[in-house]
Write a protein that holds these residues in place. Structure first.
Motif, PDB file in Angstrom:
ATOM      1  N   GLY A  12      -3.855  -0.235  15.374  1.00  0.00           N
ATOM      2  CA  GLY A  12      -3.487  -1.302  16.298  1.00  0.00           C
ATOM      3  C   GLY A  12      -2.649  -2.395  15.666  1.00  0.00           C
ATOM      4  N   GLY A  13      -2.093  -2.125  14.504  1.00  0.00           N
ATOM      5  CA  GLY A  13      -1.278  -3.110  13.826  1.00  0.00           C
ATOM      6  C   GLY A  13      -2.094  -3.942  12.858  1.00  0.00           C
ATOM      7  N   VAL A  14      -1.491  -5.003  12.395  1.00  0.00           N
ATOM      8  CA  VAL A  14      -2.171  -5.931  11.488  1.00  0.00           C
ATOM      9  C   VAL A  14      -2.122  -7.318  12.113  1.00  0.00           C
ATOM     10  CG1 VAL A  14      -1.762  -4.621   9.365  1.00  0.00           C
ATOM     11  CG2 VAL A  14      -0.074  -6.295  10.119  1.00  0.00           C
ATOM     12  N   ALA A  15      -3.127  -8.122  11.779  1.00  0.00           N
ATOM     13  CA  ALA A  15      -3.200  -9.480  12.329  1.00  0.00           C
ATOM     14  C   ALA A  15      -3.718 -10.435  11.269  1.00  0.00           C
ATOM     15  CB  ALA A  15      -4.111  -9.505  13.550  1.00  0.00           C
ATOM     16  N   ASN A  16      -3.198 -11.647  11.302  1.00  0.00           N
ATOM     17  CA  ASN A  16      -3.670 -12.703  10.415  1.00  0.00           C
ATOM     18  C   ASN A  16      -4.856 -13.365  11.118  1.00  0.00           C
ATOM     19  OD1 ASN A  16      -4.131 -15.120   9.023  1.00  0.00           O
ATOM     20  ND2 ASN A  16      -1.989 -15.262   8.429  1.00  0.00           N
ATOM     21  N   ILE A  17      -6.033 -13.193  10.542  1.00  0.00           N
ATOM     22  CA  ILE A  17      -7.254 -13.766  11.106  1.00  0.00           C
ATOM     23  C   ILE A  17      -7.861 -14.669  10.042  1.00  0.00           C
ATOM     24  CG2 ILE A  17      -9.530 -13.285  12.078  1.00  0.00           C
ATOM     25  CD1 ILE A  17      -8.378 -10.511  12.914  1.00  0.00           C
ATOM     26  N   ARG A  18      -7.889 -15.946  10.321  1.00  0.00           N
ATOM     27  CA  ARG A  18      -8.414 -16.959   9.401  1.00  0.00           C
ATOM     28  C   ARG A  18      -7.838 -16.819   7.993  1.00  0.00           C
ATOM     29  NH1 ARG A  18     -13.298 -16.157   8.486  1.00  0.00           N
ATOM     30  NH2 ARG A  18     -13.851 -14.538   9.915  1.00  0.00           N
ATOM     31  N   GLY A  19      -6.537 -16.579   7.911  1.00  0.00           N
ATOM     32  CA  GLY A  19      -5.866 -16.516   6.618  1.00  0.00           C
ATOM     33  C   GLY A  19      -5.941 -15.166   5.922  1.00  0.00           C
ATOM     34  N   GLY A  20      -6.620 -14.186   6.517  1.00  0.00           N
ATOM     35  CA  GLY A  20      -6.695 -12.848   5.933  1.00  0.00           C
ATOM     36  C   GLY A  20      -5.943 -11.851   6.793  1.00  0.00           C
ATOM     37  N   LEU A  21      -5.318 -10.890   6.168  1.00  0.00           N
ATOM     38  CA  LEU A  21      -4.570  -9.866   6.876  1.00  0.00           C
ATOM     39  C   LEU A  21      -5.503  -8.692   7.179  1.00  0.00           C
ATOM     40  CD1 LEU A  21      -1.722  -9.423   7.917  1.00  0.00           C
ATOM     41  CD2 LEU A  21      -1.218  -8.202   5.805  1.00  0.00           C
ATOM     42  N   TYR A  22      -5.781  -8.463   8.453  1.00  0.00           N
ATOM     43  CA  TYR A  22      -6.713  -7.421   8.894  1.00  0.00           C
ATOM     44  C   TYR A  22      -5.962  -6.269   9.543  1.00  0.00           C
ATOM     45  CZ  TYR A  22     -10.929 -10.200   8.200  1.00  0.00           C
ATOM     46  OH  TYR A  22     -11.964 -10.911   7.651  1.00  0.00           O
ATOM     47  N   THR A  23      -6.406  -5.057   9.261  1.00  0.00           N
ATOM     48  CA  THR A  23      -5.931  -3.869   9.949  1.00  0.00           C
ATOM     49  C   THR A  23      -6.775  -3.705  11.205  1.00  0.00           C
ATOM     50  OG1 THR A  23      -5.321  -2.793   7.876  1.00  0.00           O
ATOM     51  CG2 THR A  23      -5.679  -1.358   9.783  1.00  0.00           C
ATOM     52  N   ILE A  24      -6.132  -3.542  12.349  1.00  0.00           N
ATOM     53  CA  ILE A  24      -6.855  -3.352  13.605  1.00  0.00           C
ATOM     54  C   ILE A  24      -6.909  -1.859  13.909  1.00  0.00           C
ATOM     55  CG2 ILE A  24      -6.880  -3.826  16.081  1.00  0.00           C
ATOM     56  CD1 ILE A  24      -5.369  -6.438  15.426  1.00  0.00           C
ATOM     57  N   ILE A  25      -8.101  -1.372  14.182  1.00  0.00           N
ATOM     58  CA  ILE A  25      -8.278   0.035  14.545  1.00  0.00           C
ATOM     59  C   ILE A  25      -8.762   0.090  15.990  1.00  0.00           C
ATOM     60  CG2 ILE A  25      -9.533   2.171  14.083  1.00  0.00           C
ATOM     61  CD1 ILE A  25      -9.614   1.325  11.148  1.00  0.00           C
ATOM     62  N   ASN A  26      -7.975   0.725  16.826  1.00  0.00           N
ATOM     63  CA  ASN A  26      -8.307   0.889  18.237  1.00  0.00           C
ATOM     64  C   ASN A  26      -9.278   2.070  18.351  1.00  0.00           C
ATOM     65  OD1 ASN A  26      -8.294   1.799  20.948  1.00  0.00           O
ATOM     66  ND2 ASN A  26      -6.336   0.789  21.291  1.00  0.00           N
ATOM     67  N   LEU A  27     -10.551   1.779  18.606  1.00  0.00           N
ATOM     68  CA  LEU A  27     -11.551   2.845  18.627  1.00  0.00           C
ATOM     69  C   LEU A  27     -11.387   3.795  19.807  1.00  0.00           C
ATOM     70  CD1 LEU A  27     -14.817   1.157  17.312  1.00  0.00           C
ATOM     71  CD2 LEU A  27     -13.058   2.436  16.089  1.00  0.00           C
ATOM     72  N   ARG A  28     -10.815   3.353  20.914  1.00  0.00           N
ATOM     73  CA  ARG A  28     -10.540   4.273  22.028  1.00  0.00           C
ATOM     74  C   ARG A  28      -9.631   5.405  21.545  1.00  0.00           C
ATOM     75  NH1 ARG A  28     -10.267   3.515  27.644  1.00  0.00           N
ATOM     76  NH2 ARG A  28     -11.869   2.056  28.284  1.00  0.00           N
ATOM     77  N   LYS A  29      -8.581   5.018  20.840  1.00  0.00           N
ATOM     78  CA  LYS A  29      -7.632   6.022  20.353  1.00  0.00           C
ATOM     79  C   LYS A  29      -8.203   6.810  19.181  1.00  0.00           C
ATOM     80  CE  LYS A  29      -3.551   3.627  22.009  1.00  0.00           C
ATOM     81  NZ  LYS A  29      -2.312   2.936  21.652  1.00  0.00           N
ATOM     82  N   LYS A  30      -8.910   6.159  18.286  1.00  0.00           N
ATOM     83  CA  LYS A  30      -9.474   6.846  17.120  1.00  0.00           C
ATOM     84  C   LYS A  30     -10.480   7.901  17.542  1.00  0.00           C
ATOM     85  CE  LYS A  30     -10.507   7.530  12.765  1.00  0.00           C
ATOM     86  NZ  LYS A  30      -9.765   8.530  12.052  1.00  0.00           N
ATOM     87  N   PHE A  31     -11.314   7.589  18.544  1.00  0.00           N
ATOM     88  CA  PHE A  31     -12.339   8.528  19.003  1.00  0.00           C
ATOM     89  C   PHE A  31     -11.848   9.426  20.135  1.00  0.00           C
ATOM     90  CE2 PHE A  31     -15.759   5.163  17.819  1.00  0.00           C
ATOM     91  CZ  PHE A  31     -15.596   5.451  16.476  1.00  0.00           C
TER      92      PHE A  31
END
Length: 137
Positions: A41-60
């Motif tokens: 699901g892309g990457v997002a800056n969350i509270r100063g940290g770079l997070y990888t977003i995993i879309n569980l609908r698509k993953k599963f």
């Protein structure tokens, strides 16, 4: 006794152990990356940290009624990964004796255990194995 968060993806319940979670918050939109897996699901800056977003609908590979605007992300403790889920259902405190091997499942490599609650079998996400399957650790 073990404590879990129960979340839903395409109207199916799943659980993750409290100790695996840093925070739960409203979903954010990630910045797509080229050549990423379809479930990324892309990457997002969350509270100063770079997070990888995993879309569980698509993953599963779960499809059904589209989620509404109340989607949540579960920020994991082991890695800078945010799990995109449809909603957070509830919490559950489960006796160790009530946790059992997961019934036959195509995702048995990431769901080794489950518990019964309200006449439903709720698989428990094994976070370490899940992260290994996404190559995010």
């Amino acid at each position: 006794m073990s404590d879990f968060i129960i979340f839903n993806v395409a109207n199916k319940p799943f659980a993750v152990h409290f100790s695996e979670i840093d925070e739960i918050q409203a979903a954010v939109e990630g910045t797509p990356l080229p050549f990423a897996e379809p479930w990324h699901g892309g990457v997002a800056n969350i509270r100063g940290g770079l997070y990888t977003i995993i879309n569980l609908r698509k993953k599963f590979n779960l499809f059904g009624q589209a989620p509404d605007s109340y989607q949540k992300i579960i920020l994991l403790r082991q890695a800078k990964v945010a799990l995109l889920v449809d909603d957070i259902e509830n919490t559950a405190s489960i006796e160790e004796a009530d946790i059992e091997p997961v019934p036959d499942s195509t995702e048995k490599d990431i769901f080794h255990q489950a518990f019964r609650l309200d006449n439903r079998v709720i698989p428990i996400l094994h976070v370490t194995l899940f992260l290994a399957s996404t190559k995010t650790i």
